[in-house]
Design a protein around this motif. Structure first.
Motif, PDB file in Angstrom:
ATOM      1  N   HIS A 183       0.816  -1.220   0.000  1.00  0.00           N
ATOM      2  CA  HIS A 183       0.000   0.000   0.000  1.00  0.00           C
ATOM      3  C   HIS A 183       0.847   1.266   0.000  1.00  0.00           C
ATOM      4  O   HIS A 183       0.422   2.303  -0.526  1.00  0.00           O
ATOM      5  N   VAL A 184       2.010   1.184   0.607  1.00  0.00           N
ATOM      6  CA  VAL A 184       2.835   2.379   0.717  1.00  0.00           C
ATOM      7  C   VAL A 184       3.413   2.793  -0.633  1.00  0.00           C
ATOM      8  O   VAL A 184       3.892   3.919  -0.813  1.00  0.00           O
ATOM      9  N   ARG A 185       3.374   1.904  -1.605  1.00  0.00           N
ATOM     10  CA  ARG A 185       3.925   2.197  -2.932  1.00  0.00           C
ATOM     11  C   ARG A 185       3.007   3.087  -3.765  1.00  0.00           C
ATOM     12  O   ARG A 185       3.432   3.620  -4.793  1.00  0.00           O
ATOM     13  N   PHE A 186       1.757   3.232  -3.355  1.00  0.00           N
ATOM     14  CA  PHE A 186       0.785   3.951  -4.185  1.00  0.00           C
ATOM     15  C   PHE A 186       0.219   5.165  -3.459  1.00  0.00           C
ATOM     16  O   PHE A 186       0.135   5.191  -2.227  1.00  0.00           O
ATOM     17  N   GLY A 212       3.827   6.633   5.853  1.00  0.00           N
ATOM     18  CA  GLY A 212       2.684   6.696   4.948  1.00  0.00           C
ATOM     19  C   GLY A 212       1.423   7.029   5.717  1.00  0.00           C
ATOM     20  O   GLY A 212       1.455   7.173   6.941  1.00  0.00           O
ATOM     21  N   PRO A 213       0.384   7.157   5.022  1.00  0.00           N
ATOM     22  CA  PRO A 213       0.246   7.020   3.572  1.00  0.00           C
ATOM     23  C   PRO A 213       0.669   8.287   2.828  1.00  0.00           C
ATOM     24  O   PRO A 213       0.676   9.370   3.411  1.00  0.00           O
ATOM     25  N   HIS A 214       0.988   8.113   1.565  1.00  0.00           N
ATOM     26  CA  HIS A 214       1.264   9.261   0.702  1.00  0.00           C
ATOM     27  C   HIS A 214      -0.066   9.768   0.145  1.00  0.00           C
ATOM     28  O   HIS A 214      -0.666   9.152  -0.725  1.00  0.00           O
ATOM     29  N   ASP A 235      -4.195   5.089 -10.285  1.00  0.00           N
ATOM     30  CA  ASP A 235      -3.764   3.989  -9.414  1.00  0.00           C
ATOM     31  C   ASP A 235      -3.860   4.373  -7.942  1.00  0.00           C
ATOM     32  O   ASP A 235      -3.316   3.680  -7.066  1.00  0.00           O
ATOM     33  N   MET A 236      -4.565   5.465  -7.642  1.00  0.00           N
ATOM     34  CA  MET A 236      -4.729   5.856  -6.249  1.00  0.00           C
ATOM     35  C   MET A 236      -5.569   4.829  -5.498  1.00  0.00           C
ATOM     36  O   MET A 236      -6.479   4.215  -6.066  1.00  0.00           O
ATOM     37  N   LEU A 237      -5.268   4.694  -4.212  1.00  0.00           N
ATOM     38  CA  LEU A 237      -6.083   3.888  -3.312  1.00  0.00           C
ATOM     39  C   LEU A 237      -6.991   4.815  -2.518  1.00  0.00           C
ATOM     40  O   LEU A 237      -6.625   5.950  -2.198  1.00  0.00           O
ATOM     41  N   GLY A 238      -8.175   4.342  -2.208  1.00  0.00           N
ATOM     42  CA  GLY A 238      -9.113   5.141  -1.434  1.00  0.00           C
ATOM     43  C   GLY A 238      -9.852   4.290  -0.430  1.00  0.00           C
ATOM     44  O   GLY A 238      -9.543   3.103  -0.243  1.00  0.00           O
ATOM     45  N   ILE A 239     -10.813   4.879   0.228  1.00  0.00           N
ATOM     46  CA  ILE A 239     -11.588   4.159   1.231  1.00  0.00           C
ATOM     47  C   ILE A 239     -13.062   4.208   0.866  1.00  0.00           C
ATOM     48  O   ILE A 239     -13.521   5.094   0.141  1.00  0.00           O
ATOM     49  N   CYS A 240     -13.791   3.232   1.381  1.00  0.00           N
ATOM     50  CA  CYS A 240     -15.222   3.155   1.105  1.00  0.00           C
ATOM     51  C   CYS A 240     -15.924   2.547   2.312  1.00  0.00           C
ATOM     52  O   CYS A 240     -15.554   1.462   2.770  1.00  0.00           O
ATOM     53  N   GLY A 241     -16.915   3.262   2.838  1.00  0.00           N
ATOM     54  CA  GLY A 241     -17.715   2.742   3.937  1.00  0.00           C
ATOM     55  C   GLY A 241     -18.844   1.871   3.418  1.00  0.00           C
ATOM     56  O   GLY A 241     -19.153   1.852   2.222  1.00  0.00           O
TER      57      GLY A 241
END
Length: 305
Positions: A183-186, A212-214, A235-241
């Motif tokens: 995860h830290v790579r993105f 992180g996170p970046h 290629d971003m990571l995000g969150i979802c409830g």
């Protein structure tokens, strides 16, 4: 005057019309004479059998019935307008809880057509300030870790926060669950540092001794649709409830299988401890609980890898 005339015309008897209208017979007679004086014609003939309309009276009655209907319509419209102003609830909601609030409003609207809602969508810290200031009646938000004595909380549901990314993301090339080092790579798109889920994710990296996170995009997630579109295009990571999982799934997002990362939280309805909810606001709170229970029993999930 108009109602007096119609009462006499419809009953044909002064004493019966007077009783129906709740006035004395002399007062009713005086009202009829005043109408005749204004029209300049005789509208009733006094007979042994009662009051009979003349041809002028019959013509006036046809118009009077229409005028009475228009008058009653006007009264009803004003009453509905007034009821609409009274039938208002001021709701604060975090972006993640907004679907629950919307479903509750639509459910209650079926029985309360005059219901109005002032909806404020903000992060929980802003909502709590607005609640304490009396600017909103209640707030639907994640339960605070330290609940102020000035607030009372009603637990509605429990949900979890998942890490999501686009289909075809490089992390889906691995065969096993992803790790913090993956995860830290993105880059990430996350809420601000003061939000509880942001703190949880930062702690997740720190526990694994990673920087992180970046955060490439910082967003309060007030528009999950816009956030999810960014994720699907990068290629971003995000969150979802839990509440927004159906939307995420429709946009083609997928949940990452993550080792050692669970971010559960309780969603509650917050009200002022020393405040008193209106009957309508209290009903809204009850319906919120019902809708949250229904959602728990049929909660969909975003597809996982």
């Amino acid at each position: 005057m108009l109602t007096y005339f119609l009462a006499v015309a419809e009953t044909g008897l002064l004493h019966r019309a007077a009783s129906q209208m709740g006035v004395s017979q002399p007062a009713l007679t005086k009202a009829v004479r005043r109408v005749e004086a204004e029209l300049g014609v005789t509208i009733f003939e006094r007979t042994p059998n009662g009051m009979q309309l003349t041809r002028y009276g019959a013509a006036f009655q046809r118009h009077a019935i229409g005028l009475r209907a228009a008058y009653e319509d006007a009264l009803n419209q004003v009453a509905e307008l007034h009821a609409g102003e009274l039938a208002k609830v001021r709701i604060g909601s975090t972006p993640a809880a907004e679907p629950l609030v919307s479903r509750t409003f639509l459910s209650l609207l079926k029985k309360r057509p005059a219901l109005h809602m002032d909806l404020t969508v903000q992060l929980s810290d802003v909502l709590i300030k607005a609640l304490l200031a009396g600017e909103i009646d209640l707030a639907v938000a994640p339960m605070p870790v330290d609940l102020s004595e000035e607030l009372h909380a009603i637990t509605l549901s429990s949900e979890s926060t998942s890490v999501v990314c686009r289909k075809g993301h490089p992390l889906f090339q691995t065969k096993e669950a992803t790790t913090p080092k993956d995860h830290v790579r993105f880059p990430w798109i996350l809420p601000g540092p003061g939000v509880s889920v942001r703190k949880q994710i930062e702690d997740y990296f720190h526990r694994h001794r990673l920087t992180g996170p970046h955060v490439q995009v910082q967003s309060n997630y007030s528009s999950p649709m816009g956030v999810f579109l960014l994720i699907t295009s990068t290629d971003m990571l995000g969150i979802c409830g839990t509440q927004h999982q159906p939307v995420a799934e429709q946009l083609g997002l997928q949940v990452l299988a993550v080792n050692g990362a669970k971010w559960p939280r309780d969603v509650g309805c917050l009200v002022r401890s020393n405040g008193r909810l209106s009957p309508l606001a209290a009903t809204f709170v009850e319906r919120l609980s019902d809708e949250a229970t229904r959602q728990t029993t049929r909660s969909p999930r975003v597809g996982t890898r």
